[in-house]
Design a protein around this motif. Sequence first.
Motif, PDB file in Angstrom:
ATOM      1  N   TYR A   3     -26.857 -25.472  19.140  1.00  0.00           N
ATOM      2  CA  TYR A   3     -26.881 -26.179  20.413  1.00  0.00           C
ATOM      3  C   TYR A   3     -26.246 -27.560  20.240  1.00  0.00           C
ATOM      4  CZ  TYR A   3     -28.758 -28.360  24.641  1.00  0.00           C
ATOM      5  OH  TYR A   3     -28.899 -29.015  25.840  1.00  0.00           O
ATOM      6  N   PRO A   4     -25.319 -27.948  21.132  1.00  0.00           N
ATOM      7  CA  PRO A   4     -24.588 -29.206  20.962  1.00  0.00           C
ATOM      8  C   PRO A   4     -25.364 -30.458  21.337  1.00  0.00           C
ATOM      9  CG  PRO A   4     -23.838 -28.087  22.938  1.00  0.00           C
ATOM     10  CD  PRO A   4     -24.787 -27.141  22.246  1.00  0.00           C
ATOM     11  N   LEU A  21     -19.916 -19.617  24.727  1.00  0.00           N
ATOM     12  CA  LEU A  21     -20.870 -19.215  25.763  1.00  0.00           C
ATOM     13  C   LEU A  21     -20.381 -17.985  26.513  1.00  0.00           C
ATOM     14  CD1 LEU A  21     -22.102 -22.601  27.284  1.00  0.00           C
ATOM     15  CD2 LEU A  21     -23.527 -20.814  26.268  1.00  0.00           C
ATOM     16  N   LYS A  22     -19.104 -17.942  26.838  1.00  0.00           N
ATOM     17  CA  LYS A  22     -18.565 -16.788  27.564  1.00  0.00           C
ATOM     18  C   LYS A  22     -18.704 -15.508  26.745  1.00  0.00           C
ATOM     19  CE  LYS A  22     -15.414 -18.996  30.833  1.00  0.00           C
ATOM     20  NZ  LYS A  22     -14.047 -19.078  31.380  1.00  0.00           N
ATOM     21  N   GLN A  23     -18.414 -15.603  25.465  1.00  0.00           N
ATOM     22  CA  GLN A  23     -18.554 -14.423  24.607  1.00  0.00           C
ATOM     23  C   GLN A  23     -20.006 -13.957  24.555  1.00  0.00           C
ATOM     24  OE1 GLN A  23     -16.879 -15.845  20.916  1.00  0.00           O
ATOM     25  NE2 GLN A  23     -14.820 -15.121  21.416  1.00  0.00           N
ATOM     26  N   LEU A  78     -33.123 -24.458  26.262  1.00  0.00           N
ATOM     27  CA  LEU A  78     -33.939 -23.256  26.410  1.00  0.00           C
ATOM     28  C   LEU A  78     -33.071 -22.040  26.715  1.00  0.00           C
ATOM     29  CD1 LEU A  78     -36.970 -24.711  28.406  1.00  0.00           C
ATOM     30  CD2 LEU A  78     -36.704 -24.434  25.942  1.00  0.00           C
ATOM     31  N   THR A  79     -32.081 -22.216  27.589  1.00  0.00           N
ATOM     32  CA  THR A  79     -31.153 -21.122  27.868  1.00  0.00           C
ATOM     33  C   THR A  79     -30.303 -20.822  26.642  1.00  0.00           C
ATOM     34  OG1 THR A  79     -31.084 -21.641  30.232  1.00  0.00           O
ATOM     35  CG2 THR A  79     -29.257 -20.360  29.353  1.00  0.00           C
ATOM     36  N   PHE A  84     -28.564 -17.519  22.023  1.00  0.00           N
ATOM     37  CA  PHE A  84     -28.104 -17.515  20.633  1.00  0.00           C
ATOM     38  C   PHE A  84     -29.230 -17.354  19.611  1.00  0.00           C
ATOM     39  CE2 PHE A  84     -24.691 -19.691  22.885  1.00  0.00           C
ATOM     40  CZ  PHE A  84     -23.536 -19.184  22.301  1.00  0.00           C
ATOM     41  N   GLY A  85     -30.490 -17.429  20.060  1.00  0.00           N
ATOM     42  CA  GLY A  85     -31.618 -17.358  19.148  1.00  0.00           C
ATOM     43  C   GLY A  85     -32.196 -18.731  18.871  1.00  0.00           C
TER      44      GLY A  85
END
Length: 264
Positions: A3-4, A21-23, A78-79, A84-85
Motif C-alpha cells: 500500500y502506497p 490496481l487494474k490487474q 482497507l480496500t 492484495f492481502g
Amino acid sequence: MDYPGHIIKAGERDATIVRALKQQLNAALGTTADAALRLEPSNATFGPKMKRAVLLFQARNVDDTGAPLRQDGEVGSLTWSALFGSDAVPTRTESTSPLLAAALRIAAEQEARHVREVPRNSNRGPEVDDYLQCAGCPPGNSWCCAFVYWCVNEAAKELGRRNPMVKTPGCLDHWQRAVARGASRFTTARALGDHSLVRPGLIFVMDHGGGFGHTGFVERVDGGMLTTLEGNTDASKSREGCGVYRLTRKIADVNKGFIDYSAL
C-alpha cells in the motif's frame, strides 16, 4: 505490491499504482469474459470505468474485521488489503519516542491487570481514583483522559523527566490546549489522506457532541485499522465503559484527530 500510504482515487498520477490496481481488480472481479467490465492495465488512467470497478469490488467484499467495505470508489488501505492481502499493508507496532513507548507499556500492563471500576459503572475504584487524582480531578468522574495522563506521567517518572502532556481530565480540553503545550496534532481527515501520520504512541480524540469526548492511545497501526489502549470503555467501545481495554478501531471512526507528544 505494498500500500502506497495514501488514498488512490480518480485522477491518481502514479501509473504503476493504477496499472497494478487494474490487474488486481480484473482478477478479483473475474472480468476475462466481460469486456464491459474489464479494465485495460496498459491505460494508466483512473477514470470513471475504474471507479465503477472499485465500487463493485467494495460491494462484494469485506475488510479484515469482516465489516463491509465503504463503497466510495476510492482505494484506501482497507480496500487495498482486501485486494492484495493484509501483508501488503505495512504494520507499525513501535513508538520512536522513549516516553510514549513507556506510556504504551504501562497502559498495556493496566489492561493486562483487567482494571475495572468498583463498583461497576461508578467511575470509582482503587486504580480509577488514582488516575483521576493524578489528572487533578475528583473521584467519580469520567476517566478516559485521566488514564492517558496517568500513563504518560508514570512513564515520565520512570525516565526522570517532566510530563509534557496537558494535565486535564477533559478530552476536548486536551485537544484545545495540546498545541500550546508544545504537542502537534492533526485531524482525522488528514490521517485518512496519509495513514503514515498515525503512529504508535499517539493519542486519539473523539468528539461525541455536547462537550463529551473519548480518548486513548494508539498501540498498533495496520493501514486504516488501529489497535488501541483505552480507559473508561468496554468491548462495545462505549465512552462510559467500566474498565481498561485493548480495542480495534478504524482511523475513520476517530472523528476528531490525533495528538503527538513524540517531539517533546
